[in-house]
Design a protein around this motif. Structure first.
Motif, PDB file in Angstrom:
ATOM      1  N   THR A  16     -25.065 -25.143   5.828  1.00  0.00           N
ATOM      2  CA  THR A  16     -24.816 -26.383   5.525  1.00  0.00           C
ATOM      3  C   THR A  16     -23.590 -26.093   6.448  1.00  0.00           C
ATOM      4  OG1 THR A  16     -23.518 -26.356   4.034  1.00  0.00           O
ATOM      5  CG2 THR A  16     -26.038 -27.778   3.364  1.00  0.00           C
ATOM      6  N   SER A  17     -23.322 -26.779   7.392  1.00  0.00           N
ATOM      7  CA  SER A  17     -21.964 -26.764   8.225  1.00  0.00           C
ATOM      8  C   SER A  17     -20.765 -27.002   7.635  1.00  0.00           C
ATOM      9  CB  SER A  17     -21.867 -27.798  10.103  1.00  0.00           C
ATOM     10  OG  SER A  17     -22.064 -29.360   9.050  1.00  0.00           O
ATOM     11  N   ASP A  18     -20.625 -27.437   6.230  1.00  0.00           N
ATOM     12  CA  ASP A  18     -19.426 -27.354   5.773  1.00  0.00           C
ATOM     13  C   ASP A  18     -19.045 -26.224   4.355  1.00  0.00           C
ATOM     14  OD1 ASP A  18     -21.768 -27.830   3.760  1.00  0.00           O
ATOM     15  OD2 ASP A  18     -20.453 -29.560   3.120  1.00  0.00           O
ATOM     16  N   GLU A  34     -23.182 -20.478  11.477  1.00  0.00           N
ATOM     17  CA  GLU A  34     -23.116 -20.993  13.175  1.00  0.00           C
ATOM     18  C   GLU A  34     -22.465 -19.742  13.675  1.00  0.00           C
ATOM     19  OE1 GLU A  34     -19.104 -23.189  12.600  1.00  0.00           O
ATOM     20  OE2 GLU A  34     -21.374 -23.295  11.686  1.00  0.00           O
ATOM     21  N   GLY A  93     -18.080 -19.963  10.139  1.00  0.00           N
ATOM     22  CA  GLY A  93     -18.910 -20.597  10.009  1.00  0.00           C
ATOM     23  C   GLY A  93     -20.084 -19.697  10.194  1.00  0.00           C
TER      24      GLY A  93
END
Length: 303
Positions: free
Chosen positions: A113-115, A182, A180
């Protein structure tokens, strides 16, 4: 009478299995669609992914095996634990961490997840994440209110003798770099030339007090890729979503598992069964139990 009890117990157990052929439990975790730990259950994109070992649910991809801490079906996320991952209490070095890297064909189905912040520890100056340093800005940053500056205040750093006044060591790249998913797309310690890593996530909208309050683990978001209308139609007709090998050799296909047959549409469709079934209708089971009880009563009266 003992034989009768044994027969009834066996039939009752079979009925329970038929009511929901795929929903399972491993320890205190419910395993439901799109996941499955039984062959043919769940979404074909998630096959051979979860395994239950001594009531411990394990998640297996190319980078290694992880313990499943939680599956949140409402938010479509799964939380994993890597035994080689560092936390605020323990720093694990040696480059043995699994990190997170899935097979290419699985990549569209789930990603962290992004968090979720990955804190890479003790990476080589030649690491791909530092290419072009110092001219090129490194990708280290604060993610969801979590950073390496905070993480390096954990007491575990004193135990390994890696504690520094700051996160940088001289003019070289940072000792700890928070990124992160990504930023690198694959947390592979060997490829990144790092000694260790930690992973944490923050579900609260408010900033946490410090790294001792962070939730450590790899939180993965899963997606079904496209419309899941087939499964919704299957469930609406009291079926169970699954998959099998198509008869024409076209690979895996979705199937709706009904009381006494598998369907390529839903349980209300009037079609020929698509394959052999081991299921028995619950009504039939009830009739059999009633039959054996009646026979036993008649036998007892004759005695």
């Amino acid at each position: 009478m003992k034989i009768l009890i044994l027969i009834i117990s066996s039939l009752a157990l079979l009925e329970l299995c038929v009511v929901d052929a795929c929903r399972s439990y491993c320890g205190n975790i419910t395993v439901d669609y799109p996941f499955g730990i039984r062959n043919g259950c769940g979404h074909p994109g998630y096959r051979d992914l979860l395994f239950c070992m001594n009531d411990v649910l394990m998640f297996h991809i190319s980078s290694g095996s992880y313990r499943v801490l939680d599956i949140d079906y409402a938010y479509q996320s799964i939380t994993l634990h890597d035994p080689h991952m560092s936390t605020c209490e323990t720093i694990v070095l040696g480059g043995k961490g699994n990190g997170f890297e899935a097979e290419d064909w699985r990549a569209p189905y789930f990603n962290p997840t992004s968090d979720n912040v990955f804190m890479l520890i003790g990476c080589s100056p030649k690491s791909p994440i530092f290419q072009g340093f110092p001219e090129k800005k490194v990708p280290c940053r604060n993610i969801s209110g979590m950073s390496c500056e905070e993480y390096m205040s954990c007491p575990a750093w004193d135990m390994v003798g890696y504690r520094q006044p700051g996160i940088h060591s001289g003019s070289g790249p940072p000792m700890c770099c928070a990124v992160g998913f990504e930023s690198v797309k694959a947390i592979n310690l060997s490829k990144l030339e790092c000694e260790g890593y930690s992973s944490a996530y923050n579900l609260a909208p408010l900033k946490l007090r410090g790294p001792s309050d962070w939730a450590y683990g790899i939180r993965v978001k899963y997606e079904l890729q496209g419309s899941d209308a087939f499964c919704r139609a299957c469930v609406a007709t009291s079926g169970t979503c699954g998959y099998d090998e198509s008869a024409d050799g076209g690979g895996l296909r979705h199937v709706c598992m009904c009381d006494n047959h598998n369907s390529t549409t839903n349980c209300d469709s009037v079609i020929s069964p698509t394959g052999a079934s081991s299921s028995v209708r619950p009504k039939t089971i009830g009739s059999l139990i009633l039959y054996f009880i009646t026979m036993n009563i008649g036998f007892q009266r004759r005695k």
